[in-house]
Write a protein that holds these residues in place. Structure first.
Motif, short mmCIF file in Angstrom:
data_model
loop_
_atom_site.label_atom_id
_atom_site.label_comp_id
_atom_site.label_asym_id
_atom_site.label_seq_id
_atom_site.Cartn_x
_atom_site.Cartn_y
_atom_site.Cartn_z
N TYR A 3 0.85 -1.19 0.00
CA TYR A 3 0.00 0.00 0.00
C TYR A 3 0.88 1.24 0.00
O TYR A 3 1.71 1.39 -0.88
CB TYR A 3 -0.97 -0.04 1.17
CG TYR A 3 -1.85 -1.28 1.16
CD1 TYR A 3 -2.78 -1.48 0.15
CD2 TYR A 3 -1.72 -2.27 2.12
CE1 TYR A 3 -3.57 -2.62 0.11
CE2 TYR A 3 -2.50 -3.41 2.08
CZ TYR A 3 -3.43 -3.59 1.08
OH TYR A 3 -4.20 -4.72 1.05
N TRP A 55 -3.01 -0.73 7.04
CA TRP A 55 -3.88 -0.60 5.86
C TRP A 55 -4.73 -1.86 5.67
O TRP A 55 -5.92 -1.78 5.39
CB TRP A 55 -3.07 -0.32 4.60
CG TRP A 55 -2.82 1.14 4.36
CD1 TRP A 55 -1.62 1.78 4.39
CD2 TRP A 55 -3.80 2.13 4.05
NE1 TRP A 55 -1.80 3.12 4.12
CE2 TRP A 55 -3.12 3.36 3.89
CE3 TRP A 55 -5.18 2.10 3.87
CZ2 TRP A 55 -3.79 4.54 3.59
CZ3 TRP A 55 -5.85 3.27 3.57
CH2 TRP A 55 -5.14 4.48 3.43
N GLU A 56 -4.11 -3.02 5.83
CA GLU A 56 -4.83 -4.28 5.64
C GLU A 56 -6.01 -4.37 6.62
O GLU A 56 -7.13 -4.74 6.24
CB GLU A 56 -3.87 -5.45 5.83
CG GLU A 56 -4.34 -6.75 5.26
CD GLU A 56 -4.37 -6.80 3.74
OE1 GLU A 56 -5.27 -7.49 3.22
OE2 GLU A 56 -3.53 -6.17 3.07
N LEU A 59 -8.71 -1.76 5.52
CA LEU A 59 -9.39 -2.17 4.30
C LEU A 59 -10.29 -3.38 4.52
O LEU A 59 -11.35 -3.49 3.90
CB LEU A 59 -8.36 -2.45 3.19
CG LEU A 59 -7.57 -1.20 2.75
CD1 LEU A 59 -6.39 -1.61 1.89
CD2 LEU A 59 -8.46 -0.20 2.04
N ASN A 60 -9.89 -4.28 5.40
CA ASN A 60 -10.74 -5.43 5.72
C ASN A 60 -12.06 -4.99 6.33
O ASN A 60 -13.09 -5.63 6.12
CB ASN A 60 -10.03 -6.39 6.68
CG ASN A 60 -9.05 -7.30 5.98
OD1 ASN A 60 -9.18 -7.58 4.79
ND2 ASN A 60 -8.04 -7.74 6.71
N LYS A 61 -12.04 -3.90 7.10
CA LYS A 61 -13.24 -3.42 7.79
C LYS A 61 -14.09 -2.48 6.94
O LYS A 61 -15.26 -2.26 7.23
CB LYS A 61 -12.85 -2.71 9.08
CG LYS A 61 -12.28 -3.62 10.13
CD LYS A 61 -11.88 -2.85 11.36
CE LYS A 61 -11.19 -3.75 12.37
NZ LYS A 61 -10.69 -2.99 13.52
N TYR A 123 -14.42 -7.89 -7.93
CA TYR A 123 -13.08 -7.52 -7.52
C TYR A 123 -12.06 -8.24 -8.40
O TYR A 123 -12.37 -9.26 -9.02
CB TYR A 123 -12.82 -7.94 -6.07
CG TYR A 123 -13.67 -7.22 -5.05
CD1 TYR A 123 -13.47 -5.88 -4.76
CD2 TYR A 123 -14.66 -7.90 -4.35
CE1 TYR A 123 -14.24 -5.22 -3.81
CE2 TYR A 123 -15.44 -7.25 -3.40
CZ TYR A 123 -15.22 -5.91 -3.14
OH TYR A 123 -15.98 -5.28 -2.21
N ASP A 126 -7.20 -9.26 -5.80
CA ASP A 126 -6.84 -8.62 -4.53
C ASP A 126 -7.87 -7.56 -4.16
O ASP A 126 -7.75 -6.39 -4.54
CB ASP A 126 -5.43 -8.02 -4.62
CG ASP A 126 -4.88 -7.62 -3.27
OD1 ASP A 126 -5.67 -7.33 -2.35
OD2 ASP A 126 -3.64 -7.59 -3.14
N LYS A 127 -8.88 -7.97 -3.43
CA LYS A 127 -9.99 -7.09 -3.07
C LYS A 127 -9.52 -5.84 -2.31
O LYS A 127 -9.96 -4.74 -2.60
CB LYS A 127 -10.99 -7.88 -2.22
CG LYS A 127 -12.14 -7.07 -1.68
CD LYS A 127 -13.23 -7.85 -1.00
CE LYS A 127 -12.82 -9.00 -0.16
NZ LYS A 127 -13.95 -9.59 0.57
N ASN A 128 -8.61 -6.02 -1.36
CA ASN A 128 -8.16 -4.86 -0.59
C ASN A 128 -7.35 -3.88 -1.43
O ASN A 128 -7.42 -2.68 -1.23
CB ASN A 128 -7.36 -5.30 0.64
CG ASN A 128 -8.28 -5.76 1.76
OD1 ASN A 128 -9.49 -5.57 1.72
ND2 ASN A 128 -7.72 -6.39 2.77
N LYS A 131 -9.79 -1.72 -3.22
CA LYS A 131 -10.31 -0.68 -2.33
C LYS A 131 -9.27 0.43 -2.15
O LYS A 131 -9.60 1.62 -2.21
CB LYS A 131 -10.65 -1.28 -0.96
CG LYS A 131 -11.77 -2.29 -0.97
CD LYS A 131 -11.92 -2.88 0.43
CE LYS A 131 -12.85 -4.06 0.48
NZ LYS A 131 -12.97 -4.61 1.85
N PHE A 132 -8.03 0.03 -1.93
CA PHE A 132 -6.96 1.00 -1.71
C PHE A 132 -6.78 1.92 -2.91
O PHE A 132 -6.62 3.14 -2.76
CB PHE A 132 -5.64 0.28 -1.39
CG PHE A 132 -4.51 1.21 -1.12
CD1 PHE A 132 -4.43 1.91 0.09
CD2 PHE A 132 -3.51 1.42 -2.05
CE1 PHE A 132 -3.39 2.78 0.33
CE2 PHE A 132 -2.47 2.30 -1.81
CZ PHE A 132 -2.41 2.97 -0.61
#
Length: 155
Positions: A3, A55-56, A59-61, A123, A126-128, A131-132
């Protein structure tokens, strides 16, 4: 680094968490000071690893993102398997980033100058990271109030 490194202000805000992170790496305060002076590249790596962990977790939340510009509103629900987007486009010169413009939108939702779109998107692997990237492009994590409101309105 996956990230981006946290800002100085974010590190200051997460000072206790960073100390716990260093402790989990068996790095004492004295060793950290020594690393910064004698092995700055290793200290930089530790900052990067900590940033990615933070960040992980964030982003998970994250469940909702918003990106509002003068003539567009992008509202996202970040589901488990896909993201859903509600997009509002204005076909006039009203700036919804101002108080007056936002009030105009609220008062004129059904005006011909307001277009609504709804779409789903899968997605990548890599879903996160998906989002990032949206956050890097200007989206903000929210509680989803606008998304929920417009979802109810158009569905």
């Amino acid at each position: 680094m996956k990230y981006s490194r946290l800002t100085k202000e974010q590190f200051e805000e997460l000072h206790k968490e960073f100390i716990n992170f260093l402790a989990s790496q068996s790095i004492t305060a004295d060793e950290w000071e020594n690393l910064k002076v004698n092995k700055p590249e290793l200290a930089e790596t530790e900052l990067d690893v900590f940033s990615d962990l933070i960040w992980e977790g964030v982003l998970n939340k994250a469940e909702y993102l918003e990106h509002i510009s003068p003539q567009h509103m992008y509202l996202f629900y970040l589901g488990e398997d896909k993201m859903s987007a509600i997009v509002l486009n204005l076909k006039n010169d009203v700036d919804i980033t101002t108080t007056e413009g936002y009030q105009w939108l609220r008062d004129n939702l059904m005006d011909d100058n307001v277009e609504f779109f709804h779409a789903d998107k899968d997605y990548t692997d890599d879903k996160n990271l998906d989002k990032f990237k949206m956050i890097q492009q200007g989206a903000a994590i929210t509680k989803g109030d606008l998304y929920k409101y417009f979802d109810t309105l158009i569905n």
